[in-house]
Structures are given as C-alpha cells and as structure tokens.
Enzyme design. Sequence first.
Site, short mmCIF file in Angstrom:
data_model
loop_
_atom_site.label_atom_id
_atom_site.label_comp_id
_atom_site.label_asym_id
_atom_site.label_seq_id
_atom_site.Cartn_x
_atom_site.Cartn_y
_atom_site.Cartn_z
CG HIS A 361 41.64 38.58 32.05
ND1 HIS A 361 42.15 39.73 32.61
CD2 HIS A 361 40.68 38.15 32.91
CE1 HIS A 361 41.55 39.97 33.76
NE2 HIS A 361 40.64 39.03 33.96
CD GLU A 362 37.82 35.86 31.72
OE1 GLU A 362 37.78 35.28 32.82
OE2 GLU A 362 37.61 37.08 31.61
CG HIS A 365 40.83 34.71 36.35
ND1 HIS A 365 41.34 35.42 37.42
CD2 HIS A 365 40.11 35.60 35.61
CE1 HIS A 365 40.96 36.69 37.31
NE2 HIS A 365 40.23 36.82 36.24
CE1 TYR A 376 39.39 37.77 40.74
CE2 TYR A 376 37.04 37.87 41.23
CZ TYR A 376 38.10 38.15 40.39
OH TYR A 376 37.87 38.81 39.20
CD GLU A 385 40.37 40.44 37.58
OE1 GLU A 385 40.63 41.08 36.54
OE2 GLU A 385 39.67 39.42 37.57
CG ASP A 447 35.87 45.40 41.94
OD1 ASP A 447 36.62 45.13 40.97
OD2 ASP A 447 34.81 44.79 42.18
CG HIS A 449 37.77 43.79 38.02
ND1 HIS A 449 36.81 43.25 38.84
CD2 HIS A 449 37.95 42.89 37.02
CE1 HIS A 449 36.42 42.09 38.35
NE2 HIS A 449 37.09 41.85 37.24
#
Length: 547
Positions: A361-362, A365, A376, A385, A447, A449
């Site tokens: 995931h990270e 990005h 974002y 996301e 948001d 997410h």
Amino acid sequence: MTPQFATPGTTPRRTVIRAAALAASAAMVVVGVQAGTASAAAEREAGATAVPQSASQRAADIQAAQAGADTAAQEIGLDGKEKLIVRDVIKDADGTVHTRYERTYEGLPVLGGDLVVHKAKGGKLKGVSKATSAKITVPSTDAAVAAGTAKKDALAASAAADNTKAAAQSQRKVIWAATGKPALAYETVVNGLQADGTPSELHVVTDAATGKKLYEYEAVETGAGTSMYSGSVTLGTTPNGSTFDLADSGRGGHKTYDLNGGSSGTGTLFNDADDVWGDGTAANRQTAAVDAHYGAAMTWDFYKNELGRNGIANDGKAAYSRVHYGTAYVNAFWSDSCFCMTYGDGIGNTHPLTALDVAGHEMSHGLTSRTANLRYSGESGGLNEATSDIFGTSVEFFANNSSDIGDYLIGEEIDINGDGSPLRYMDQPSKDGRSADYWSKRVGRLDVHYSSGPANHFFYLLAEGSGTKTINGVTYNSPTSGNVTVTGIGRTAAYKIWYKALSTYMTSTTGYSGARTATLQAATDLYGANSTQYQAVATAWTAINVK
C-alpha cells in the site's frame, strides 16, 4: 524457530528461519482469465504491455523526449507561452510511446496541467490525455496579493486541520488549472504534525488576485494493515565487515532503518552480527524491520515480475523504510519528500504496522506519485487510496505467503477496531460503516480513505465477480448497483488493466468518470475492444454506478 534470510553475494547462502507470529492454512486459489480466443488475447496483451527499461534506457528516453518537447507542444496545439517538462516515457511492445509531461506557463508550473501524449510506432499522434481541457492563460503573472498574506492563510489552514508545530517550508507562484478557470496562485507548503502524530505536509493553493483559498491537500499519504505475520521469509542483506546490514542490493539498494521512537531523520540502519534477524515478537526490535524489509522486497518483485516496472519510479532505485516511528503510533505513511515508507508500532507498541499489504500500500503511493500523480483530495484522492489498496492486496496474493494468505480485506490482522474486524472491505466497502459502495455526487466530499470504496469495489468485482464466494477460506458477498451481475476476469488481468490505466491514461485530476474511460482504454490496448475483459470492465463500472 527463527526466519530464514539470504545474504546476496555471500557464499554459502545464509538462511535462518523465524516462527510466524500467527499461523494460517489455506490453499491459494488460481483464477484464470476468461477470454474468447486465448492466443489472440495473449498476443494483444503482449503488444500493449510496457517494455521493461533499465535505468539508463529510461534516462535516455526522457532526455530524448525533452529534446523534442517544444515540437511536441506545437504538435498538440499549446500556446507559445507554454512549455512541456518530461516526467516519464513508457514504451509498449507494439511500438506505442506514452510520454507524460508537466506544463509551465511563462515559466510558472501549471498545477493540473499535466498530460500524456500517445504516439504510435513511427511517431503518428494517437491522442492526448489531459488533466484539464481549459486553455492555459491568465491576464498577468504579477500577483495582487502579497506572498506573506498567502503564507499566513496557509498556516491558518494547517491550524484549522488541527495540525501542530506548523511552519511554512516553501512557497512558489504557480498557475492553478486543476479546477475551474486557470488562475495565478501561490502554492504554500506547511509542515507540522497531524493530530495522531503523522507528519503533515499540507499544500495550500491561494488565488494571487483575490486571496481566496482555491485548494488544499495533505501530501503525506497514510494507510494501515497487518504486522508481524509474514512467517519464515528470505531477506536481502549486505555484508559490512564481519556484520550484516539490512540493505537489499538486489532490489535497488532498499534499506530499513530504526527510528527508535523518533519522528524525523532516518535513524539507524539495522545491523546484525550473525545475519539472524528478529524472533517474531514485538519485543524484539528487529521483528518489525524484518516484516517491513520483506514487504518492500515482495512489492519490488511484484512490480518487476507482474508489471514490468523497475522500482517505484521505474529508475532502478529503491525507496527506504523506517520502523518504530514515535510511541504507540497506530498508522503507516508514505512521504514523497523523503521517498520513504514509515511504520508505527501500533496500540501499546505491540502491533507494528509492517505487513505485506501495508508495504504494498505505502510503496504504491510512491508509484502513483511517479505516474498519474492523483491529487490526494476528492475523487482523485479516493482513486489514489484505492490504487494503494489494489496493489497492496495484489502484492499479498503475489507473495503466496502461507502465514499471511491473500485476501480482499484491508488491515484484517491488526485489530485497530478492537473487535477483530478489518479496516476496509473490498467486496463491500460499506461494511466498515464509512466507505461508499457506489459512486454518487457525495463521494468526492468523503475522506479519501472512504471515497476509495467504489474503486476498491470495482476492482474486486472485476477480479472475482459479484455474489457469494469463498476465496482462501474467506467468504465474500459482493452486491452491485441495480443488481447487475458481474463475471470476474481474474486478479492478474484486473491489476494489469488498472496499472495500464494509471501509468498511461490517468492524470492528476482524474475522477471516477475519467477512471472508467482510462480503464476501458487500457482494456482495449491489452485485450481488444470486443474482448471479454473490456466488457467486464464496463459492467463492473456500471455495477458501482459509474456509467
């Protein structure tokens, strides 16, 4: 037992085994691609697949494209005041070249002015994907509002977001073109700390004529997942005299550092006397490093083997990882400014957020920032996301690790909610109580997410299809808008289509409608406009109310 780690370049090969913190047993499910004519589909996919580039080849391609940037600007009809700056060049096996550009106007960066030029073999223009269709022009590049006023307003925006220790780190004059009519503006970057201890890098765009805030977004991109659950793994380490460093020379030089409760800098590179790392418990400081390092390695391998990409930026260079950030920090984040992943130790410093899907995931990005650079915030932030969830999940399946079985649950092991439930669900995002299952006009106000929900749902439907099914011991029941029936095409085809769309057709301002267009074009390139895959993409978007 303790985990096995390999040290590239040493003889004999050193291996050690670490016991899994948790054990799980379930066979991996192989999902096949459903296509009309397998050979024809494979031929088309091969032709539209990006050709792997070495770092030197990529650098040469970018240099050559930059040399021809003025000609390209004229060819696509840009004004003489506009210039193109090459960000990336992707070449497909069939000779198609996709060149991604940033744009300037009278020397000022145009935010939301990015575009991708697509040319067939031989140089014929096939099309242009633009972040904005607006003509870039402003009455003057002289600001009516003082830079200090814009800086003050940016600091106020950071305070309104409940950030602390805020300080303006940089400011530049830009042309804002991502939304509405292009305008002269200031972009001010304010650093600080978010309420949960995550670093803040808030970008605030202020109209230089009126002082009105046009846009703001948080550049430090956060996410959460499992930890300490990778079981027996092999790591790349590097000899350092008679000791060993946690540095993987076989994967771009990726290094893993110990912040030891700090919140800045790189900390200390992990080093060990006997190349035996961690013991599967949070009490051993090396354990979190083992999982972070392994997760980074699997993500690198997934990008290379499945997507033909040579690292996050496709330049052969690795990011780095930092573990033990802060105290009881319950999150993980990617930062472009350091080009690194950072992981907290979780509740009570007992659940480091350093597992496979977190690393995927990270790092993804970072992949997004080096490709479409989806902003974002709003719908583009939700797609940003979702991209990280999609590839984090894909990495988890790709690794085929028996201690952390692939699934479509995000953060299923870390128990952030305290009741054993996952952080997010891809088959039915609304089960988390906050995410949207389907697109609506309100999605962009959520948001990021939670606005990611429809895209996560799209990917699950595209890969696996609608209805009830059990995969690797987990039962899913994916609903659809209007009860549309979706037949999955398999994960591999699904993530190849998403990557193709992200890397060659999406731009910084892409929203859900644009993502539909981009993935349909990607499916056409890879499998054909009349293919099963193309029809599945169209149906899956309809199933989440994007038509």
